[in-house]
Design a protein around this motif. Structure first.
Motif, PDB file in Angstrom:
ATOM      1  N   GLY A 179       0.780  -1.241  -0.037  1.00  0.00           N
ATOM      2  CA  GLY A 179       0.068  -0.037   0.047  1.00  0.00           C
ATOM      3  C   GLY A 179       1.008   1.312   0.168  1.00  0.00           C
ATOM      4  O   GLY A 179       0.321   2.351   0.054  1.00  0.00           O
ATOM      5  N   GLY A 180       2.052   1.109  -0.081  1.00  0.00           N
ATOM      6  CA  GLY A 180       3.022   2.120  -0.298  1.00  0.00           C
ATOM      7  C   GLY A 180       3.010   2.931  -1.426  1.00  0.00           C
ATOM      8  O   GLY A 180       3.339   4.059  -1.575  1.00  0.00           O
ATOM      9  N   TYR A 181       2.351   2.233  -2.683  1.00  0.00           N
ATOM     10  CA  TYR A 181       2.110   2.947  -3.745  1.00  0.00           C
ATOM     11  C   TYR A 181       0.748   3.763  -3.854  1.00  0.00           C
ATOM     12  O   TYR A 181      -0.050   3.087  -3.277  1.00  0.00           O
ATOM     13  CB  TYR A 181       2.337   1.866  -4.795  1.00  0.00           C
ATOM     14  CG  TYR A 181       3.565   1.065  -4.770  1.00  0.00           C
ATOM     15  CD1 TYR A 181       4.588   1.618  -5.245  1.00  0.00           C
ATOM     16  CD2 TYR A 181       3.439  -0.132  -4.701  1.00  0.00           C
ATOM     17  CE1 TYR A 181       5.867   1.011  -4.994  1.00  0.00           C
ATOM     18  CE2 TYR A 181       4.636  -0.979  -4.462  1.00  0.00           C
ATOM     19  CZ  TYR A 181       5.731  -0.497  -4.904  1.00  0.00           C
ATOM     20  OH  TYR A 181       6.836  -1.162  -4.983  1.00  0.00           O
ATOM     21  N   LYS A 182       0.718   4.782  -4.519  1.00  0.00           N
ATOM     22  CA  LYS A 182      -0.379   5.617  -4.451  1.00  0.00           C
ATOM     23  C   LYS A 182      -0.668   5.761  -5.869  1.00  0.00           C
ATOM     24  O   LYS A 182       0.116   6.270  -6.743  1.00  0.00           O
ATOM     25  CB  LYS A 182      -0.327   7.004  -3.676  1.00  0.00           C
ATOM     26  CG  LYS A 182      -0.179   6.853  -2.295  1.00  0.00           C
ATOM     27  CD  LYS A 182      -0.182   8.142  -1.656  1.00  0.00           C
ATOM     28  CE  LYS A 182      -0.241   8.009  -0.294  1.00  0.00           C
ATOM     29  NZ  LYS A 182      -0.154   9.486   0.482  1.00  0.00           N
ATOM     30  N   ALA A 297      -0.779   0.985  -9.307  1.00  0.00           N
ATOM     31  CA  ALA A 297       0.251   1.821  -8.607  1.00  0.00           C
ATOM     32  C   ALA A 297       1.610   1.452  -8.354  1.00  0.00           C
ATOM     33  O   ALA A 297       2.485   2.261  -8.909  1.00  0.00           O
ATOM     34  CB  ALA A 297      -0.583   2.052  -7.306  1.00  0.00           C
ATOM     35  N   GLU A 298       1.568   0.052  -8.341  1.00  0.00           N
ATOM     36  CA  GLU A 298       3.110  -0.307  -8.360  1.00  0.00           C
ATOM     37  C   GLU A 298       3.705  -0.257  -9.646  1.00  0.00           C
ATOM     38  O   GLU A 298       4.757  -0.090  -9.859  1.00  0.00           O
ATOM     39  CB  GLU A 298       3.010  -1.860  -7.780  1.00  0.00           C
ATOM     40  CG  GLU A 298       4.416  -2.721  -7.710  1.00  0.00           C
ATOM     41  CD  GLU A 298       4.094  -4.084  -7.474  1.00  0.00           C
ATOM     42  OE1 GLU A 298       5.147  -4.820  -7.376  1.00  0.00           O
ATOM     43  OE2 GLU A 298       2.853  -4.689  -7.552  1.00  0.00           O
ATOM     44  N   TYR A 299       2.846  -0.636 -10.727  1.00  0.00           N
ATOM     45  CA  TYR A 299       3.493  -0.644 -12.064  1.00  0.00           C
ATOM     46  C   TYR A 299       3.857   0.805 -12.122  1.00  0.00           C
ATOM     47  O   TYR A 299       4.842   1.121 -12.826  1.00  0.00           O
ATOM     48  CB  TYR A 299       2.227  -0.900 -12.959  1.00  0.00           C
ATOM     49  CG  TYR A 299       2.808  -0.716 -14.508  1.00  0.00           C
ATOM     50  CD1 TYR A 299       3.841  -1.294 -15.067  1.00  0.00           C
ATOM     51  CD2 TYR A 299       1.767  -0.118 -15.296  1.00  0.00           C
ATOM     52  CE1 TYR A 299       4.060  -0.991 -16.405  1.00  0.00           C
ATOM     53  CE2 TYR A 299       2.048   0.168 -16.647  1.00  0.00           C
ATOM     54  CZ  TYR A 299       3.275  -0.372 -17.194  1.00  0.00           C
ATOM     55  OH  TYR A 299       3.578   0.152 -18.366  1.00  0.00           O
ATOM     56  N   GLU A 300       2.919   1.754 -11.889  1.00  0.00           N
ATOM     57  CA  GLU A 300       3.397   3.403 -11.961  1.00  0.00           C
ATOM     58  C   GLU A 300       4.674   3.541 -11.437  1.00  0.00           C
ATOM     59  O   GLU A 300       5.588   4.547 -11.991  1.00  0.00           O
ATOM     60  CB  GLU A 300       2.030   4.261 -11.807  1.00  0.00           C
ATOM     61  CG  GLU A 300       1.055   4.057 -12.867  1.00  0.00           C
ATOM     62  CD  GLU A 300      -0.233   4.783 -12.116  1.00  0.00           C
ATOM     63  OE1 GLU A 300      -0.161   5.388 -11.162  1.00  0.00           O
ATOM     64  OE2 GLU A 300      -1.228   4.905 -12.843  1.00  0.00           O
ATOM     65  N   LYS A 322       6.654  -7.947 -16.080  1.00  0.00           N
ATOM     66  CA  LYS A 322       5.536  -8.605 -15.167  1.00  0.00           C
ATOM     67  C   LYS A 322       4.421  -7.911 -14.489  1.00  0.00           C
ATOM     68  O   LYS A 322       3.466  -8.312 -14.438  1.00  0.00           O
ATOM     69  CB  LYS A 322       6.493  -9.371 -14.165  1.00  0.00           C
ATOM     70  CG  LYS A 322       7.406 -10.426 -14.880  1.00  0.00           C
ATOM     71  CD  LYS A 322       8.083 -11.126 -13.695  1.00  0.00           C
ATOM     72  CE  LYS A 322       9.115 -12.048 -14.297  1.00  0.00           C
ATOM     73  NZ  LYS A 322       9.809 -13.212 -13.319  1.00  0.00           N
ATOM     74  N   CYS A 323       4.803  -6.812 -13.987  1.00  0.00           N
ATOM     75  CA  CYS A 323       3.951  -5.825 -13.261  1.00  0.00           C
ATOM     76  C   CYS A 323       2.928  -5.331 -14.409  1.00  0.00           C
ATOM     77  O   CYS A 323       1.680  -5.305 -13.995  1.00  0.00           O
ATOM     78  CB  CYS A 323       4.525  -4.621 -12.872  1.00  0.00           C
ATOM     79  SG  CYS A 323       3.729  -3.817 -11.329  1.00  0.00           S
TER      80      CYS A 323
END
Length: 385
Positions: A179-182, A297-300, A322-323
């Motif tokens: 959840g660290g990614y926004k 969000a992780e991909y971005e 992969k993401c």
């Protein structure tokens, strides 16, 4: 990119979580009449078990199938509520990109106090039966190994203790997103889905509250009617000439009581459970949408990190690819499940509203017939004087 057919059915994904062939997907999508279906599951025969430490209900789960994944063509096992809960948790872990059907609430069923009463147990049996049928009809979830174990294992506790460790790579990747990614913003089509789900659950919640209030008022009215009818019988004992019409009024009110009781039972046992299921269903869909947002969000974030390194690379790093695959898998699976859910919703609510209309018509017809039956008594009385 969203890899899907015009009807929203994914054509291909790279995730083990969606390892169902296109043939299976299309076959089950077209399976409206049951002719090509190869897996049938029913929940019935609830039994109460009284032990030293606890009292609980088990249900018989019967499976008939022609699938090669099963060793036998038919199985019959007994499961309790916590076993169904275990299955749902495992499906959520191993199939994070898919919409997992909801279970009925564990203890609270509004309007029912005793969870071992016949009414409560039957309401739950219907809900658990529908839960398994939803999974059975799904082109991916029905092939899940945990589902297979649930349907076939004589001793499910053995598998629970082992844990089975069958999380897919997709499941692990989503599980450990902290959840660290926004997320900057949802794509428009998924933002529209989120807004629709918020509005849908709000409207259903309002209908549910009002319906419960109506049922409560009906039951209070029923209590009054039951006290009201016998008064006419008592009065008839004192008035010889009026005895017959007064007894007729009393019987008429009794018939109206029976009709109202049936209407209230139908609303409690058939109408409210469908509303609650779809409120829970919308919550489940929101959870899948949040997981999709986390992966995007992780991909971005990974793309930004690559851009900041300012290194000349001939291609995008493998972990970023992969993401991206996971995002595409989420998009395809979520859209396909949303379409499937919408189709089921249309069918369920059509049946629900038609059933409600039919039950109300029957109620008023019974009341009308009851009151019409005493008119001749009231009309003939002056003539016999």
């Amino acid at each position: 990119q969203d890899l899907s057919l015009p009807n929203g059915t994914p054509v291909d994904t790279s995730s083990p979580a969606s390892s169902s062939s296109l043939l299976n997907r299309l076959q089950l999508d077209d399976d409206l009449d049951g002719e090509t279906r190869d897996l049938f599951v029913t929940v019935d025969d609830p039994k109460k078990h009284v032990c030293t430490m606890e009292t609980y209900i088990t249900y018989r789960v019967t499976t008939k199938t022609t699938r090669a994944e099963f060793d036998l063509p038919e199985y019959s096992v007994r499961r309790r509520y916590q076993d169904f809960d275990w299955l749902r948790n495992k499906l959520e872990e191993s199939q994070p990109t898919h919409l997992i059907p909801p279970l009925p609430e564990k203890f609270v069923v509004k309007g029912v106090v005793d969870r071992f009463s016949e009414e409560f147990v039957e309401t739950r049996r219907k809900a658990l039966d529908k839960f398994l049928k939803r999974i059975t009809d799904h082109p991916v979830l029905s092939f899940n190994e945990h589902f297979n174990v649930f349907l076939t294992a004589k001793d499910l506790n053995t598998y629970k203790k082992q844990g089975m460790a069958l999380l897919s790579k997709m499941g692990e990747s989503v599980k450990y997103v902290t959840g660290g990614y926004k997320l900057r913003s949802r794509p428009l089509e998924f933002a529209a889905i989120g807004e629709y789900l918020d509005t849908f659950s709000l409207k259903l919640g309002t209908i549910d509250r009002i319906a419960q209030r109506i049922i409560k008022e009906q039951l209070e009215y029923l209590v009054e009617l039951r006290e009201y009818g016998p008064v006419y019988s008592t009065w008839g004992g004192l008035e010889v000439e009026l005895a017959e019409p007064l007894e007729g009024v009393s019987a008429c009110i009794g018939n109206c009581c029976t009709a109202l009781e049936e209407l209230s039972e139908d609303m409690t046992e058939d109408f409210l459970p469908v509303l609650r299921e779809y409120i829970l269903y919308s919550d489940s869909m929101k959870n899948v949408l949040k997981k999709r947002d986390q992966v995007q969000a992780e991909y971005e974030a990974k793309l930004e990190a690559v851009a900041l390194k300012k290194e000349d690379r001939p291609k995008v790093p493998t972990d970023v690819e992969k993401c991206q695959d996971r995002v595409e898998c989420f998009n395809a699976d979520l859209k396909a499940d949303m379409e499937r859910w919408q189709n089921n919703k249309r069918q369920d609510f059509r049946q629900l509203l038609m059933g409600m209309a039919d039950k109300n018509i029957q109620y008023y017809e019974k009341c009308l017939t009851a009151w019409e039956s005493i008119i001749p008594l009231l009309q003939d009385k002056p003539e016999t004087k």
